[in-house]
Scaffold this motif. Structure first.
Motif, PDB file in Angstrom:
ATOM      1  N   LEU A 210       0.828  -1.202   0.000  1.00 49.86           N
ATOM      2  CA  LEU A 210       0.000   0.000   0.000  1.00 49.86           C
ATOM      3  C   LEU A 210       0.865   1.256   0.000  1.00 49.86           C
ATOM      4  CD1 LEU A 210      -2.761   1.304   0.072  1.00 49.86           C
ATOM      5  CD2 LEU A 210      -2.767   1.052   2.562  1.00 49.86           C
ATOM      6  N   ARG A 211       1.971   1.228   0.739  1.00 57.99           N
ATOM      7  CA  ARG A 211       2.863   2.390   0.757  1.00 57.99           C
ATOM      8  C   ARG A 211       3.417   2.679  -0.640  1.00 57.99           C
ATOM      9  NH1 ARG A 211       5.940   0.595   4.120  1.00 57.99           N
ATOM     10  NH2 ARG A 211       7.810   0.138   2.896  1.00 57.99           N
ATOM     11  N   MET A 212       3.830   1.625  -1.363  1.00 63.25           N
ATOM     12  CA  MET A 212       4.358   1.819  -2.708  1.00 63.25           C
ATOM     13  C   MET A 212       3.250   2.244  -3.671  1.00 63.25           C
ATOM     14  SD  MET A 212       7.397   1.416  -1.968  1.00 63.25           S
ATOM     15  CE  MET A 212       8.056   1.754  -3.589  1.00 63.25           C
ATOM     16  N   ALA A 213       2.018   1.752  -3.461  1.00 64.29           N
ATOM     17  CA  ALA A 213       0.894   2.194  -4.295  1.00 64.29           C
ATOM     18  C   ALA A 213       0.628   3.681  -4.075  1.00 64.29           C
ATOM     19  CB  ALA A 213      -0.353   1.370  -3.977  1.00 64.29           C
ATOM     20  N   SER A 214       0.747   4.132  -2.833  1.00 64.25           N
ATOM     21  CA  SER A 214       0.567   5.553  -2.522  1.00 64.25           C
ATOM     22  C   SER A 214       1.647   6.386  -3.200  1.00 64.25           C
ATOM     23  CB  SER A 214       0.598   5.779  -1.005  1.00 64.25           C
ATOM     24  OG  SER A 214      -0.479   5.127  -0.367  1.00 64.25           O
ATOM     25  N   HIS A 215       2.865   5.840  -3.235  1.00 64.42           N
ATOM     26  CA  HIS A 215       3.967   6.536  -3.912  1.00 64.42           C
ATOM     27  C   HIS A 215       3.676   6.660  -5.410  1.00 64.42           C
ATOM     28  CE1 HIS A 215       8.006   7.751  -5.055  1.00 64.42           C
ATOM     29  NE2 HIS A 215       8.032   6.752  -5.914  1.00 64.42           N
ATOM     30  N   ARG A 216       3.186   5.578  -6.017  1.00 66.55           N
ATOM     31  CA  ARG A 216       2.855   5.628  -7.442  1.00 66.55           C
ATOM     32  C   ARG A 216       1.738   6.630  -7.704  1.00 66.55           C
ATOM     33  NH1 ARG A 216       3.445   0.100  -6.777  1.00 66.55           N
ATOM     34  NH2 ARG A 216       1.186  -0.253  -6.754  1.00 66.55           N
ATOM     35  N   PHE A 217       0.726   6.642  -6.830  1.00 59.00           N
ATOM     36  CA  PHE A 217      -0.377   7.589  -7.001  1.00 59.00           C
ATOM     37  C   PHE A 217       0.139   9.022  -6.955  1.00 59.00           C
ATOM     38  CE2 PHE A 217      -3.576  10.474  -5.370  1.00 59.00           C
ATOM     39  CZ  PHE A 217      -4.668  10.203  -6.182  1.00 59.00           C
ATOM     40  N   THR A 218       1.021   9.299  -5.988  1.00 60.80           N
ATOM     41  CA  THR A 218       1.576  10.649  -5.847  1.00 60.80           C
ATOM     42  C   THR A 218       2.342  11.056  -7.101  1.00 60.80           C
ATOM     43  OG1 THR A 218       1.769  10.367  -3.446  1.00 60.80           O
ATOM     44  CG2 THR A 218       3.089  12.108  -4.454  1.00 60.80           C
ATOM     45  N   THR A 219       3.193  10.155  -7.599  1.00 62.94           N
ATOM     46  CA  THR A 219       3.989  10.458  -8.790  1.00 62.94           C
ATOM     47  C   THR A 219       3.094  10.709  -9.997  1.00 62.94           C
ATOM     48  OG1 THR A 219       5.812   9.098  -7.961  1.00 62.94           O
ATOM     49  CG2 THR A 219       5.799   9.587 -10.318  1.00 62.94           C
ATOM     50  N   ARG A 220       2.091   9.854 -10.201  1.00 58.36           N
ATOM     51  CA  ARG A 220       1.205  10.006 -11.355  1.00 58.36           C
ATOM     52  C   ARG A 220       0.356  11.276 -11.253  1.00 58.36           C
ATOM     53  NH1 ARG A 220      -1.020   3.767 -11.257  1.00 58.36           N
ATOM     54  NH2 ARG A 220       0.974   2.746 -11.753  1.00 58.36           N
ATOM     55  N   PHE A 221      -0.139  11.564 -10.047  1.00 55.54           N
ATOM     56  CA  PHE A 221      -0.985  12.742  -9.890  1.00 55.54           C
ATOM     57  C   PHE A 221      -0.175  14.016 -10.090  1.00 55.54           C
ATOM     58  CE2 PHE A 221      -3.588  15.918  -7.741  1.00 55.54           C
ATOM     59  CZ  PHE A 221      -4.823  15.637  -8.301  1.00 55.54           C
ATOM     60  N   GLN A 222       1.075  14.010  -9.615  1.00 59.82           N
ATOM     61  CA  GLN A 222       1.931  15.176  -9.845  1.00 59.82           C
ATOM     62  C   GLN A 222       2.238  15.344 -11.335  1.00 59.82           C
ATOM     63  OE1 GLN A 222       5.182  14.385  -7.148  1.00 59.82           O
ATOM     64  NE2 GLN A 222       4.177  15.447  -5.453  1.00 59.82           N
ATOM     65  N   HIS A 223       2.293  14.231 -12.076  1.00 60.65           N
ATOM     66  CA  HIS A 223       2.443  14.310 -13.533  1.00 60.65           C
ATOM     67  C   HIS A 223       1.226  15.011 -14.144  1.00 60.65           C
ATOM     68  CE1 HIS A 223       3.256  12.962 -17.690  1.00 60.65           C
ATOM     69  NE2 HIS A 223       1.952  12.751 -17.746  1.00 60.65           N
ATOM     70  N   ILE A 224       0.028  14.666 -13.662  1.00 56.17           N
ATOM     71  CA  ILE A 224      -1.191  15.320 -14.138  1.00 56.17           C
ATOM     72  C   ILE A 224      -1.114  16.818 -13.870  1.00 56.17           C
ATOM     73  CG2 ILE A 224      -3.681  15.556 -13.777  1.00 56.17           C
ATOM     74  CD1 ILE A 224      -3.765  12.583 -13.093  1.00 56.17           C
ATOM     75  N   GLU A 225      -0.741  17.186 -12.646  1.00 57.74           N
ATOM     76  CA  GLU A 225      -0.680  18.601 -12.280  1.00 57.74           C
ATOM     77  C   GLU A 225       0.302  19.365 -13.161  1.00 57.74           C
ATOM     78  OE1 GLU A 225      -1.692  18.745  -7.546  1.00 57.74           O
ATOM     79  OE2 GLU A 225       0.236  17.886  -8.134  1.00 57.74           O
ATOM     80  N   ALA A 226       1.490  18.757 -13.393  1.00 58.96           N
ATOM     81  CA  ALA A 226       2.502  19.412 -14.222  1.00 58.96           C
ATOM     82  C   ALA A 226       2.010  19.570 -15.660  1.00 58.96           C
ATOM     83  CB  ALA A 226       3.805  18.612 -14.186  1.00 58.96           C
ATOM     84  N   ALA A 227       1.357  18.525 -16.181  1.00 54.38           N
ATOM     85  CA  ALA A 227       0.857  18.583 -17.556  1.00 54.38           C
ATOM     86  C   ALA A 227      -0.227  19.645 -17.709  1.00 54.38           C
ATOM     87  CB  ALA A 227       0.314  17.212 -17.959  1.00 54.38           C
ATOM     88  N   LEU A 228      -1.115  19.754 -16.727  1.00 53.83           N
ATOM     89  CA  LEU A 228      -2.180  20.756 -16.795  1.00 53.83           C
ATOM     90  C   LEU A 228      -1.604  22.172 -16.707  1.00 53.83           C
ATOM     91  CD1 LEU A 228      -4.914  19.096 -14.542  1.00 53.83           C
ATOM     92  CD2 LEU A 228      -4.848  19.213 -17.040  1.00 53.83           C
ATOM     93  N   ARG A 229      -0.582  22.346 -15.868  1.00 55.55           N
ATOM     94  CA  ARG A 229       0.053  23.668 -15.791  1.00 55.55           C
ATOM     95  C   ARG A 229       0.694  24.025 -17.125  1.00 55.55           C
ATOM     96  NH1 ARG A 229       1.375  22.135 -10.391  1.00 55.55           N
ATOM     97  NH2 ARG A 229       3.363  21.248 -11.092  1.00 55.55           N
ATOM     98  N   ALA A 230       1.366  23.028 -17.745  1.00 59.38           N
ATOM     99  CA  ALA A 230       2.022  23.273 -19.034  1.00 59.38           C
ATOM    100  C   ALA A 230       1.008  23.644 -20.109  1.00 59.38           C
ATOM    101  CB  ALA A 230       2.815  22.033 -19.462  1.00 59.38           C
ATOM    102  N   GLU A 231      -0.222  23.131 -20.002  1.00 56.91           N
ATOM    103  CA  GLU A 231      -1.276  23.430 -20.973  1.00 56.91           C
ATOM    104  C   GLU A 231      -2.026  24.715 -20.641  1.00 56.91           C
ATOM    105  OE1 GLU A 231      -3.672  19.961 -20.771  1.00 56.91           O
ATOM    106  OE2 GLU A 231      -2.295  18.701 -21.932  1.00 56.91           O
TER     107      GLU A 231
END
Length: 377
Positions: A210-231
């Motif tokens: 679960l800890r590693m799943a939370s890490h993956r969620f954080t990384t992916r969600f931050q990718h979403i945030e960065a992509a939306l800012r870039a757009e």
């Protein structure tokens, strides 16, 4: 520790007692766990060594408090665990022969612990004794089922465990349909407990998964945030479908670039650089450091330090930055370079150059240029 606690020692250390130290012990244990995760993902061991030292300091501190009260010393702590390990491994240190596999070792361990409790209290007590009630719930559930299994209370095979989980999921669906809050909590707890038991059966600790799943969620969600800012999408202005596209893109990149076995190492030991906007520099490198496997230190408000065991990068507040300077570091693999490229793009979209495989160039907020290339070896 005795010196720190002496009358002319450190005021803070002298003020501490067994109650005030509790949060620090928990914090240090979690910091060790963070470093263990990084090492397990291919990161350097150096920072784990440092965090283990911090955890050991807590043990030494507690032992010193006890010594001052005449209860026990650090030597007693060491002797107690040494004696316990010897006593609970009779197949190694004693006369017991013919032990077949770890399952029998664990069964013997449970019996020896029961004998110890009976000697101390006159009662064997419960085989479940010793699992801390304050432990994370998933971890505690897994440990409870593990201890029960040592006296034979267990499913005969994985199919039985998986069948029980399916049964509990059906009961959870029924509780959700009823709308009864207490029933939902009850059945959801049973599902989570069954999942923890399944995790034990497949030898994949639920807490770690679960800890590693939370890490993956954080990384992916931050990718979403960065992509939306870039757009140029305003905060909170993206649709679910829009965010889902970026989520799937993050997952695709994750699958195509498995973590490298080791992370970039540099041929220099310490690099000190003056920067004008230290806050912007900190924000950039704080975000990048985990990808590099670097630890972050803040010795003073005017300094930020990053290191991985072979490279120590120190940024110091200065009237002006050494803009235009270029630094070249070595990366162990093309995958390591690409992983770093993705992270830099998340932090500073469009901030990378040089599209050659195994080579990356980017500029940080201070105007310093960093090049990563494959090592000659």
């Amino acid at each position: 520790m005795r010196r720190l606690r002496a009358k002319d020692g450190c005021p803070w250390d002298r003020e501490q007692d067994i109650r005030s130290l509790r949060p620090y012990l928990v914090e240090e244990a979690f910091e060790v766990l963070d470093e263990m995760d990084r090492v397990g993902s291919g990161g350097p061991w150096h920072s784990l060594c440092e965090e283990l030292g911090d955890l050991l300091f807590q043990i030494v501190f507690h032992a010193q408090l006890a010594a001052e009260l005449g209860e026990f010393t650090m030597a007693d702590v060491s002797k107690a665990i040494s004696d316990k390990l010897t006593r609970r491994h009779p197949h190694v240190f004693g006369e017991l022969k013919g032990v077949n596999g770890s399952e029998q070792v664990l069964a013997n361990w449970a019996k020896l612990k029961a004998d110890e409790r009976k000697l101390k209290t006159g009662d064997e007590g419960s085989v479940l004794a010793g699992v801390p009630t304050a432990a994370p719930a998933l971890l505690r559930a897994e440990r409870l089922t593990e201890k029960a299994s040592r006296i034979g209370f267990d499913w005969p095979d994985l199919a039985g465990v998986r069948g029980k989980l399916a049964e509990e999921l059906v009961e959870l669906d029924e509780a959700i349909a009823s709308g009864d809050r207490d029933a939902i909590e009850h059945e959801l707890g049973d599902v989570l407990f069954s999942l923890a038991n399944l995790a034990r059966f497949v030898k994949t600790p639920a807490e770690d998964a679960l800890r590693m799943a939370s890490h993956r969620f954080t990384t992916r969600f931050q990718h979403i945030e960065a992509a939306l800012r870039a757009e140029g999408v305003p905060f909170g202005g993206a649709s679910l479908e829009h965010m889902e596209r970026h989520w799937q893109a993050a997952k695709a990149k994750e699958k195509s670039l498995p973590p490298p076995r080791s992370l970039p190492r540099a041929p220099v030991s310490t690099l000190r650089l003056g920067v004008a906007d230290l806050d912007a520099q900190k924000a950039f490198w704080d975000a990048l450091a985990p990808t590099l496997g670097w630890t972050t230190h803040r010795p003073t408000p005017d300094e930020a330090r990053y290191e991985d065991g072979s490279l120590r990068l120190v940024f110091q507040r200065a009237p002006a930055s050494a803009a235009g300077a270029t630094f070249t570091l070595e990366a162990p693999s093309t995958l390591a370079v690409e992983r770093l490229r993705q992270r830099v793009e998340q932090i500073r979209p469009g901030g990378t150059s040089d599209s050659l495989a195994g080579r990356l160039s980017f500029q940080d907020p201070a105007g310093l240029v960093w090049e990563y290339t494959l090592s000659a070896g």
